[in-house]
Write an enzyme that holds these catalytic residues in place. Structure first.
Site, short mmCIF file in Angstrom:
data_model
loop_
_atom_site.label_atom_id
_atom_site.label_comp_id
_atom_site.label_asym_id
_atom_site.label_seq_id
_atom_site.Cartn_x
_atom_site.Cartn_y
_atom_site.Cartn_z
N TYR A 1 0.78 -1.23 -0.23
CA TYR A 1 0.08 -0.25 0.05
C TYR A 1 0.90 1.35 0.06
CZ TYR A 1 -4.83 -1.91 0.63
OH TYR A 1 -5.83 -2.56 0.79
N LYS B 1 3.33 -15.24 1.67
CA LYS B 1 3.55 -15.80 0.40
C LYS B 1 5.10 -16.02 0.09
CE LYS B 1 1.98 -17.33 -3.83
NZ LYS B 1 0.92 -18.59 -3.83
N ASP C 1 -2.74 -17.94 -0.31
CA ASP C 1 -3.93 -18.81 -1.24
C ASP C 1 -4.42 -19.89 -0.47
OD1 ASP C 1 -1.49 -20.08 -1.27
OD2 ASP C 1 -1.53 -20.58 -3.65
N ASP D 1 -6.35 -6.99 4.00
CA ASP D 1 -7.37 -6.41 3.31
C ASP D 1 -8.23 -7.45 2.67
OD1 ASP D 1 -8.77 -4.45 2.31
OD2 ASP D 1 -7.97 -4.79 0.39
N ASP E 1 -12.07 -9.30 4.40
CA ASP E 1 -13.31 -8.92 3.94
C ASP E 1 -14.06 -10.57 3.83
OD1 ASP E 1 -13.17 -6.46 3.46
OD2 ASP E 1 -13.97 -6.57 1.45
C1 IPM Z 1 -10.47 -1.57 4.19
C2 IPM Z 1 -10.83 -0.36 2.62
C3 IPM Z 1 -9.73 0.31 2.55
C4 IPM Z 1 -8.16 -0.55 2.52
C5 IPM Z 1 -9.61 1.15 1.25
C6 IPM Z 1 -11.20 1.97 1.24
C7 IPM Z 1 -8.55 2.01 1.11
O1 IPM Z 1 -10.71 -1.78 1.76
O2 IPM Z 1 -10.21 -0.62 5.21
O3 IPM Z 1 -10.27 -2.70 4.36
O4 IPM Z 1 -7.78 -1.09 1.56
O5 IPM Z 1 -7.49 -0.56 3.42
MG MG Z 2 -10.72 -3.74 2.63
#
Ligand code: IPM
Ligand code: MG
Length: 355
Positions: free
Chosen positions: A140, A190, A222, A246, A250
């Site tokens: 990032y 990885k 993975d 990230d 999710d």
């Molecule tokens: C998160 C989001 C952010 C990230 C984006 C919106 C920049 O996806 O907080 O997970 O990638 O960190």
């Molecule tokens: Mg995110």
């Protein structure tokens, strides 16, 4: 206690409004006063000030004891100069406050077991994962980075970098967190391909020497993605870099049934932490009183617990949320047959009532 509130874009304002009502009520109940001040971040800041993270916002955050954030971004700003995208506001404030540790707990409320995407026999084994994501380094922020042209065609790259000290401090956070949970850390990398991951793994193993009471395992990313949906019960704490975290957070959130339920805490040293739902700004339902405010309300609980050491207050909020689910209140994202369909405000009302 001073709290800087950054509602942001999309559903940000509506979910934060409900969370603040909860905060105020819990303050009344326990005799605590919270002073709040608002500031702009993301798209709304671009509209008002031309940048996603105005200097005034940074100053207000630094001056607070904690930051409560809604969400940033939306289609309106999708075609804007990438240098000032709304997301840059979020990345910028994490970096400004040096919030290198992002705690993303994914657990399944038993009341929502039917909303879970996994087979019932898998859910029955339990789902209680804490993703500890490195938040201020990795690909990032790595330099060099490039978006342009080379040899007559479009060309771009980013660089995944990790210094030993960045790995060590996030590993420590993970080991400490595991001590308060089931005592297991799985480090995800990885290392079969990436040099940076080999450094990551080596340092995690070295730091583990200080935490021999914690069980450490390693997994390639993975495989980790696959194992997370195949049998999440095998995980306790997952520690990983910025990008992998990230993605995996999710996935971990989604298998619990709704990304609308999960809070997060971003912590550093010596600066206020940021507490925010892990979901986005949901522009498609913004302003329609449809959003689920529970992730933001639970983020307030995380704030009370982590920033202010207010355990009873945090417990109280979490119990009120559970009771609200128990009573069948459901926003659209968690709605099931037989549930009481409510909007954002009504969900907030129900939690307040239960507090
Ligand atoms: C998160 C989001 C952010 C990230 C984006 C919106 C920049 O996806 O907080 O997970 O990638 O960190
Ligand atoms: Mg995110």
């Amino acid at each position: 206690m001073k709290i800087c509130v950054l509602p942001g874009d999309g559903i940000g304002q509506e979910i934060v409004d409900q969370a603040l009502r909860v905060l105020e009520k819990v303050g009344e109940k326990f005799g605590q006063t919270f002073e709040t001040t608002e500031a702009l971040i993301g798209g709304c800041a671009i509209d008002a000030e031309g940048v996603p993270l105005p200097a005034e916002t940074i100053a207000k955050c630094k001056d607070a004891d904690a930051v409560l954030l809604g969400a940033v971004g939306g289609p309106k700003w999708d075609t804007i100069d990438p240098a000032i995208r709304p997301e840059k506001g979020l990345l910028g404030i994490r970096k400004e406050l040096n919030l290198f540790a992002n705690l993303r707990p994914a657990n399944l409320f038993k009341q929502l077991a039917d909303a879970c995407y996994l087979r019932p026999d898998i859910v029955a084994r339990g789902l209680d994962v804490m993703v500890v994501r490195e938040l201020t380094g990795g690909i990032y922020f790595g330099e060099p980075r490039f978006d342009g042209e080379k040899d007559g065609e479009r060309f771009g790259y980013n660089t995944m970098t990790y210094y030993e000290h960045e790995i060590r401090r996030i590993a420590k956070v993970a080991f400490e967190a595991a001590r308060k949970r089931s005592g297991r850390v799985c480090s995800v990398d990885k290392a079969n391909v990436l040099d940076v991951s080999r450094v990551w793994r080596e340092i995690v193993i070295d730091e583990h020497k200080n935490y021999s009471d914690v069980e450490l395992s390693h997994m390639y990313v993975d495989n980790a993605a696959m194992q997370l949906v195949r049998d999440p019960s095998q995980f306790d704490v997952i520690v990983t870099g910025n990008l992998f975290g990230d993605i995996l957070s999710d996935a971990a959130a989604a298998i619990t049934g709704s990304i609308g339920m999960l809070p997060s805490a971003s912590l550093g040293e010596g600066n206020p932490g940021i507490f925010e739902p892990i979901h986005g700004s949901a522009p498609d339902i913004a302003g329609q009183d449809k959003a689920n405010p529970l992730a933001t309300i639970l983020s307030v609980a995380m704030m009370l617990r982590h920033a202010f050491d207010m355990t009873d207050e945090a417990d109280c909020i979490e119990q009120a949320v559970e009771k609200t689910l128990e009573q069948g209140y459901r926003t659209g994202d968690i709605w099931q047959e037989g549930g009481k369909a409510v909007g954002c405000v009504e969900m907030g009302n129900a939690v307040l009532e239960n507090l």
